[in-house]
Design an enzyme around this catalytic site. Structure first.
Site, PDB file in Angstrom:
ATOM      1  N   ALA A   1       9.190   2.514   2.491  1.00 28.89           N
ATOM      2  CA  ALA A   1       8.458   2.959   2.450  1.00 28.89           C
ATOM      3  C   ALA A   1       6.817   2.628   2.398  1.00 28.89           C
ATOM      4  O   ALA A   1       6.275   2.404   1.589  1.00 28.89           O
ATOM      5  CB  ALA A   1       8.125   4.375   3.134  1.00 28.89           C
TER       6      ALA A   1
ATOM      7  N   GLY B   1      12.636   3.534   0.083  1.00 31.65           N
ATOM      8  CA  GLY B   1      13.200   2.711   0.982  1.00 31.65           C
ATOM      9  C   GLY B   1      13.933   1.551   1.417  1.00 31.65           C
ATOM     10  O   GLY B   1      14.796   1.261   1.716  1.00 31.65           O
TER      11      GLY B   1
ATOM     12  N   GLU C   1      16.713   2.126   0.233  1.00 24.97           N
ATOM     13  CA  GLU C   1      18.047   2.898   1.335  1.00 24.97           C
ATOM     14  C   GLU C   1      18.588   2.721   2.460  1.00 24.97           C
ATOM     15  O   GLU C   1      19.421   1.757   2.531  1.00 24.97           O
ATOM     16  CB  GLU C   1      17.000   4.100   1.525  1.00 24.97           C
ATOM     17  CG  GLU C   1      17.171   4.979   0.252  1.00 24.97           C
ATOM     18  CD  GLU C   1      16.463   6.017   0.957  1.00 24.97           C
ATOM     19  OE1 GLU C   1      15.000   5.157   1.412  1.00 24.97           O
ATOM     20  OE2 GLU C   1      16.687   7.566   1.066  1.00 24.97           O
TER      21      GLU C   1
ATOM     22  N   GLU D   1      10.918   7.886  -5.374  1.00 29.19           N
ATOM     23  CA  GLU D   1      10.452   8.855  -4.071  1.00 29.19           C
ATOM     24  C   GLU D   1      10.062   9.934  -4.924  1.00 29.19           C
ATOM     25  O   GLU D   1       9.039  10.384  -5.149  1.00 29.19           O
ATOM     26  CB  GLU D   1      11.163   9.272  -3.761  1.00 29.19           C
ATOM     27  CG  GLU D   1      11.321   7.722  -1.785  1.00 29.19           C
ATOM     28  CD  GLU D   1      12.477   7.007  -2.650  1.00 29.19           C
ATOM     29  OE1 GLU D   1      13.314   6.045  -3.787  1.00 29.19           O
ATOM     30  OE2 GLU D   1      13.012   6.580  -1.451  1.00 29.19           O
TER      31      GLU D   1
HETATM   32  C1  LIG Z   1       8.107  17.922   9.729  1.00 28.34           C
HETATM   33  C2  LIG Z   1       7.673  16.511   8.885  1.00 28.34           C
HETATM   34  C3  LIG Z   1       9.148  15.801   8.184  1.00 28.34           C
HETATM   35  C4  LIG Z   1       8.996  14.625   7.727  1.00 28.34           C
HETATM   36  C5  LIG Z   1      10.486  13.564   7.722  1.00 28.34           C
HETATM   37  C6  LIG Z   1      10.014  12.829   7.482  1.00 28.34           C
HETATM   38  C7  LIG Z   1      10.921  11.434   7.437  1.00 28.34           C
HETATM   39  C8  LIG Z   1      10.191  10.827   6.903  1.00 28.34           C
HETATM   40  C9  LIG Z   1      11.852   9.707   6.731  1.00 28.34           C
HETATM   41  C10 LIG Z   1      11.142   8.407   5.598  1.00 28.34           C
HETATM   42  C11 LIG Z   1      12.170   8.714   4.998  1.00 28.34           C
HETATM   43  C12 LIG Z   1      11.444   7.722   3.824  1.00 28.34           C
HETATM   44  C13 LIG Z   1      11.493   8.116   2.289  1.00 28.34           C
HETATM   45  C14 LIG Z   1      11.411   6.685   1.649  1.00 28.34           C
HETATM   46  O1  LIG Z   1      12.618   5.583   1.510  1.00 28.34           O
HETATM   47  C15 LIG Z   1      10.745   6.755   1.081  1.00 28.34           C
HETATM   48  C16 LIG Z   1      10.251   5.627   0.091  1.00 28.34           C
HETATM   49  O2  LIG Z   1      10.447   4.770   0.363  1.00 28.34           O
HETATM   50  S1  LIG Z   1       8.565   5.916  -0.826  1.00 28.34           S
HETATM   51  C17 LIG Z   1       8.158   4.446  -1.479  1.00 28.34           C
HETATM   52  C18 LIG Z   1       9.082   4.037  -2.886  1.00 28.34           C
HETATM   53  N1  LIG Z   1       8.914   2.657  -3.576  1.00 28.34           N
HETATM   54  C19 LIG Z   1       7.838   2.537  -4.694  1.00 28.34           C
HETATM   55  O3  LIG Z   1       8.433   4.121  -4.941  1.00 28.34           O
HETATM   56  C20 LIG Z   1       7.801   1.543  -5.255  1.00 28.34           C
HETATM   57  C21 LIG Z   1       6.026   2.107  -5.534  1.00 28.34           C
HETATM   58  N2  LIG Z   1       5.181   0.035  -6.145  1.00 28.34           N
HETATM   59  C22 LIG Z   1       5.709   0.005  -6.648  1.00 28.34           C
HETATM   60  O4  LIG Z   1       6.460   0.367  -7.906  1.00 28.34           O
HETATM   61  C23 LIG Z   1       5.200  -1.226  -7.939  1.00 28.34           C
HETATM   62  O5  LIG Z   1       4.310  -1.566  -6.513  1.00 28.34           O
HETATM   63  C24 LIG Z   1       6.806  -2.935  -7.622  1.00 28.34           C
HETATM   64  C25 LIG Z   1       7.573  -2.642  -8.325  1.00 28.34           C
HETATM   65  C26 LIG Z   1       6.969  -3.068  -5.959  1.00 28.34           C
HETATM   66  C27 LIG Z   1       5.225  -3.996  -7.250  1.00 28.34           C
HETATM   67  O6  LIG Z   1       4.115  -3.459  -8.577  1.00 28.34           O
HETATM   68  P1  LIG Z   1       3.450  -4.961  -9.258  1.00 28.34           P
HETATM   69  O7  LIG Z   1       4.145  -6.760  -8.889  1.00 28.34           O
HETATM   70  O8  LIG Z   1       3.026  -4.663 -10.515  1.00 28.34           O
HETATM   71  O9  LIG Z   1       2.356  -4.545  -7.980  1.00 28.34           O
HETATM   72  P2  LIG Z   1       1.593  -3.755  -7.852  1.00 28.34           P
HETATM   73  O10 LIG Z   1       2.350  -2.075  -8.211  1.00 28.34           O
HETATM   74  O11 LIG Z   1       0.415  -3.528  -8.055  1.00 28.34           O
HETATM   75  O12 LIG Z   1       1.009  -3.409  -6.462  1.00 28.34           O
HETATM   76  C28 LIG Z   1       0.820  -4.389  -5.793  1.00 28.34           C
HETATM   77  C29 LIG Z   1       0.060  -3.797  -4.112  1.00 28.34           C
HETATM   78  O13 LIG Z   1       1.114  -3.214  -3.550  1.00 28.34           O
HETATM   79  C30 LIG Z   1       1.104  -1.766  -3.356  1.00 28.34           C
HETATM   80  N3  LIG Z   1       2.036  -1.542  -2.841  1.00 28.34           N
HETATM   81  C31 LIG Z   1       2.955  -1.387  -3.790  1.00 28.34           C
HETATM   82  N4  LIG Z   1       4.388  -0.273  -3.052  1.00 28.34           N
HETATM   83  C32 LIG Z   1       3.414  -0.606  -2.025  1.00 28.34           C
HETATM   84  C33 LIG Z   1       4.134   0.512  -1.223  1.00 28.34           C
HETATM   85  N5  LIG Z   1       5.850   0.939  -1.282  1.00 28.34           N
HETATM   86  N6  LIG Z   1       3.717   1.162   0.031  1.00 28.34           N
HETATM   87  C34 LIG Z   1       1.838   0.323  -0.057  1.00 28.34           C
HETATM   88  N7  LIG Z   1       1.762   0.328  -0.742  1.00 28.34           N
HETATM   89  C35 LIG Z   1       2.289  -0.286  -1.621  1.00 28.34           C
HETATM   90  C36 LIG Z   1       0.289  -1.177  -4.292  1.00 28.34           C
HETATM   91  O14 LIG Z   1      -1.156  -0.069  -3.998  1.00 28.34           O
HETATM   92  C37 LIG Z   1      -0.699  -3.061  -4.861  1.00 28.34           C
HETATM   93  O15 LIG Z   1      -1.672  -2.863  -3.891  1.00 28.34           O
HETATM   94  P3  LIG Z   1      -3.150  -2.050  -4.499  1.00 28.34           P
HETATM   95  O16 LIG Z   1      -3.817  -2.278  -3.352  1.00 28.34           O
HETATM   96  O17 LIG Z   1      -3.768  -2.642  -5.625  1.00 28.34           O
HETATM   97  O18 LIG Z   1      -3.444   0.038  -4.698  1.00 28.34           O
END
Ligand SMILES: CCCCCCCCCCCCCC(=O)CC(=O)SCCNC(=O)CCNC(=O)[C@H](O)C(C)(C)COP(=O)(O)OP(=O)(O)OC[C@H]1O[C@@H](n2cnc3c(N)ncnc32)[C@H](O)[C@@H]1OP(=O)(O)O
Ligand SMILES: NC(=O)C1=CN([C@@H]2O[C@H](COP(=O)(O)OP(=O)(O)OC[C@H]3O[C@@H](n4cnc5c(N)ncnc54)[C@H](O)[C@@H]3O)[C@@H](O)[C@H]2O)C=CC1
Length: 718
Positions: free
Chosen positions: A61, A100, A103, A123
């Site tokens: 996400a 996500g 998922e 997450e």
């Molecule tokens: C009443 C309220 C009810 C609420 C209910 C709500 C329901 C909502 C349902 C939603 C369900 C969703 C659930 C879900 O599945 C949630 C998720 O998916 S959370 C996200 C999980 N993903 C992660 O944690 C991955 C995070 N990323 C990483 O680990 C690394 O970035 C990755 C291994 C992918 C790549 O690593 P690397 O090549 O080293 O690059 P960087 O880490 O430097 O990243 C580059 C750049 O990209 C940005 N970024 C990375 N991932 C994300 C992301 N998921 N979203 C946004 N941005 C992301 C990162 O910040 C870097 O940018 P910068 O500008 O340098 O910060």
């Protein structure tokens, strides 16, 4: 967005497009929904492949959307519709399939991955749970124990492990999309019964209750108050005990409690803060994107004591050749045994191999003549370090970077001992240096942008989180720590016990309270520094015993050292241990007696101190120093300080770091409490709120990401 096209005649290929990690933003979700609809409605299309552009499947996400009003199609029904499709859908995974992203892949009927891809449900590290069906599908696919492990830790697994666990159907070394398209063609028309994970039942287990009890105990023990890991266990339990639809309801309910929690905000802030520290800048205008690091292939370490050994190991693990210099024969001999065994242990843990001959040992500094960079780690003694820097400046190549691991001495002064002060920086590691993630890179008044960039990059190569900070006494981390320690001593004088103070801090989430931590590091370390500063004089009596340079001072630590109580190493400190070197802290009646006598001697009437006061006194004063550090430009932004505290000092990550915590508590409240404590303790000047903190409050307490606008570097270091 997502691109849709038909390939190989009958395969609908959907490519997620949202650089850099194809996060599932509203427009990507919309793109997927539209593309799936098109593919399913097109009679020529017999099967579907979903992939990501630029070699990354999907990073999950879009975390930036979490703090905003949600828009676009929701993930859960989107994935449900993919799973319910009557044409086979194949996920072609390259790079990462996380959160996500995984998922989404679990909603597909088949998963094919490149061998270099990483998969996981991280997450929990963002204060959430995999709420797009992850907690319900994964246990049904790979079994409850394995799913519990992945979901509660958030760890990323390799494609090989994912295949073994049963997450993947096939792993390839070739072009994943091509392989997936061929595969999609091969399964055209086959029944999809048995491919929809939501229709599976979890493999039965004999004693489900004790399995979950154990998992809950383990998770609570490690979580230090974090709520997401606990919710993850509860969600997986729902998968194991309820039909899929009810499990999904439970997943949603648990996610609702996490989604708007302070912990989720803190962890998501920290995710970006960690990345922001890499975009460093200095008051002189040097920046991460304009400063060119130099290549470092061969490095030297001077002094093979506690720190030098760890630094040597970390350099070798990063693939550098290392020249390790120690002038004391006995220390050298011990280091020659200790370093290889540390390397061996590291290799076993990390599954790597290190060439033992990447390290050469020497008794003389002449051996470093051809290295690109030196890290000095001799005793904390200015006269000795001056001499070492003078020698290095003569022996080394003119362009060798000279770094010091000093924890308190003046980097500018050391630079002034060399022919090239622009090539001198501090590289302040934390003990044990091969384990701790934090590195403070200390730029001096004359450090060149290339020198800072080189140290920052080397730190990264060594697996550290490198934070650039200016040169001042204690740099950022230890300077703030000093205030925290002093307040803890004052609290003892006023009636608290080490147990009470430590309990409050541990319940806050620190792995160890201040007194247990001091016993571990050794009380003599601070004592030596206070003696060198002319502070540790226990011969003073009357009111002057507790005042130095016009400010309140507590000699408690000095008195303990005079009794030979240096902490764990002597078996006695703020606590007692069963033997010197013992690890288990036990309450010590001697210490309580000693505190009673001390208070009586100084006419201090003990009072009842509660946990709130402990937290406010210890943490707000540390935070206040953090604001002072920002004001002076020693740290460029609050993210730098927070990264230093989480990675170097055990600040609980789910509280975001001290500066984020201040934002959460409310800056006005921090000011009000500091002022109140300052009124009660007027001889503690640093309880007065810092100028920046007051300015922020005067500016309406803007949120943390706007603080930089208010920070004016009035006291530029350069
Ligand atoms: C009443 C309220 C009810 C609420 C209910 C709500 C329901 C909502 C349902 C939603 C369900 C969703 C659930 C879900 O599945 C949630 C998720 O998916 S959370 C996200 C999980 N993903 C992660 O944690 C991955 C995070 N990323 C990483 O680990 C690394 O970035 C990755 C291994 C992918 C790549 O690593 P690397 O090549 O080293 O690059 P960087 O880490 O430097 O990243 C580059 C750049 O990209 C940005 N970024 C990375 N991932 C994300 C992301 N998921 N979203 C946004 N941005 C992301 C990162 O910040 C870097 O940018 P910068 O500008 O340098 O910060
Ligand atoms: N111990 C800690 O937790 C931390 C220490 N530091 C800093 O790291 C530096 C080293 O600290 P420790 O490793 O704890 O000290 P240590 O006392 O364990 O080791 C210092 C080593 O330097 C050697 N040495 C002395 N003069 C030398 C010379 N001229 N050439 C080569 N070797 C020489 C000594 O024989 C000894 O082996 C200090 O500046 C300290 O402030 C920094 C961060 C944490």
């Amino acid at each position: 967005m997502a691109q849709y096209r038909r390939v190989s005649g009958s395969v609908g290929l959907i490519t997620l497009q949202n650089p850099p990690v194809n996060a599932l933003s509203a427009s990507v979700r919309q793109g997927i929904v539209d593309s799936v609809k098109r593919a399913l409605g097109d009679q020529k299309v017999k099967s579907v492949v979903i992939c990501g552009q630029n070699g990354v499947f999907c990073g999950g996400a879009d975390i930036r959307e979490f703090g905003r009003q949600m828009s676009g199609p929701p993930l859960v029904p989107m994935i449900h519709d993919i799973e319910a499709a009557n044409k086979p859908v194949v996920a072609a995974i390259e790079g990462s399939a996380l959160g996500g992203g995984l998922e989404l892949a679990l909603g597909c009927h088949y998963r094919i991955s490149h061998s270099k891809a990483k998969l996981g449900l991280p997450e929990v590290t963002l204060g959430l749970l995999p709420a797009a069906g992850g907690t319900q599908r994964l246990p049904r696919l790979i079994g409850v124990p394995a799913a519990l492990n992945l979901i509660t830790t958030g760890r990323h697994v390799t494609a090989a492990e994912a295949l073994q666990l049963g997450i993947l159907d096939h792993v390839t070394e070739h072009n994943t999309v091509d392989v997936a398209v061929k595969f999609a063609l091969s399964v055209t028309g086959e029944s999809l019964d048995g491919r929809r994970i939501s229709s599976f039942s979890c493999a039965p287990l004999s004693d489900l209750d004790s399995l979950f009890e154990e998992a809950m105990l383990k998770v609570r023990g490690a979580a230090r108050g974090a709520i997401a890991p606990v919710a993850c266990v509860q969600a997986v339990r729902a998968a194991a005990t309820l039909p899929y639809a009810q499990g999904m309801e439970r997943e949603k309910e648990l996610m609702a409690t996490l989604f708007h929690s302070g912990q989720a905000r803190a962890l998501q802030y920290f995710f970006f803060a960690q990345r922001a520290v890499g975009r460093w800048s200095t008051p002189s205008g040097a920046r991460w994107d304009t400063s060119q690091p130099r290549p470092v292939r061969k490095a030297a370490v001077i002094g093979l004591g506690t720190m030098g050994r760890g630094i040597t190991v970390a350099l070798a693990q990063a693939g550098l050749s290392v020249v390790a210099v120690e002038t004391h024969a006995k220390q050298l001999m011990e280091a020659k045994k200790a370093v290889p065994s540390m390397l061996k242990r590291g290799a076993v843990r990390g599954g790597t191999t290190i060439e033992p001959d990447s390290i050469t040992y020497s008794e003389t500094v002449q051996a470093v003549a051809d290295v690109d960079l030196v890290i000095e780690a001799v005793f904390e003694d200015m006269a000795l370090k001056e001499k070492v820097f003078q020698q290095l400046s003569i022996v080394c190549k003119p362009d060798t970077l000279l770094c010091t691991n000093t924890s308190s001495l003046d980097v500018d002064h050391l630079a002034s001992q060399t022919r090239h002060p622009e090539l001198v920086v501090g590289m302040h590691f934390f003990a044990p240096a091969h384990v701790m993630k934090l590195l403070e890179v200390v730029y001096g008044r004359r450090s060149s942008p290339a020198a800072v960039a080189t140290a920052m990059q080397l730190g990264k190569k060594m697996g550290k989180v490198s934070v650039a900070v200016g040169n001042c006494r204690g740099f950022a981390g230890n300077r703030m720590l000093k205030r925290y320690l002093e307040q803890a001593f004052f609290l003892l004088e006023e009636g608290a016990t080490p147990e009470l103070v430590d309990r409050a801090l541990e319940e806050f989430g620190f792995p160890m309270g201040v007194f247990r931590m001091s016993d571990l590091s050794g009380l003599d370390v601070g004592w030596r520094v206070r003696k060198a500063d002319g502070l540790a004089d226990t011969s003073l009596t009357g009111t002057s015993a507790r005042v130095r340079q016009g400010c309140r001072y507590s000699p408690l630590g000095d008195l303990l050292c005079e009794h030979g109580r240096f902490g764990q190493k002597t078996g006695r400190g703020w606590y007692q241990y069963d033997k010197p070197g013992g690890r288990v802290a036990k309450s010590d009646p001697w210490l309580h007696n000693f505190l009673d006598e001390y208070r009586a001697r100084h006419g201090l009437v003990p009072r009842c101190i509660d946990q709130q006061e402990v937290l406010e006194r210890c943490l707000f004063v540390l935070i206040n120093e953090g604001f002072q550090i920002l004001e002076e430009g020693i740290a460029a932004g609050p993210e730098d300080i927070d990264a230093i505290y989480v990675f170097g000092y055990g600040w609980p990550r789910h509280r975001g770091g001290p500066m984020f915590y201040a934002d959460m508590v409310g800056l006005e409240r921090v000011v009000e409490r500091l002022e109140r404590y300052h009124q009660a303790h007027p001889n503690v000047p640093y309880l007065q709120p810092s100028g920046l903190l007051r300015r922020l409050v005067a500016n309406g307490s803007p949120p943390i990401h706007k603080w930089r606008n208010v920070i004016k570097n009035r006291n530029s270091q350069l």
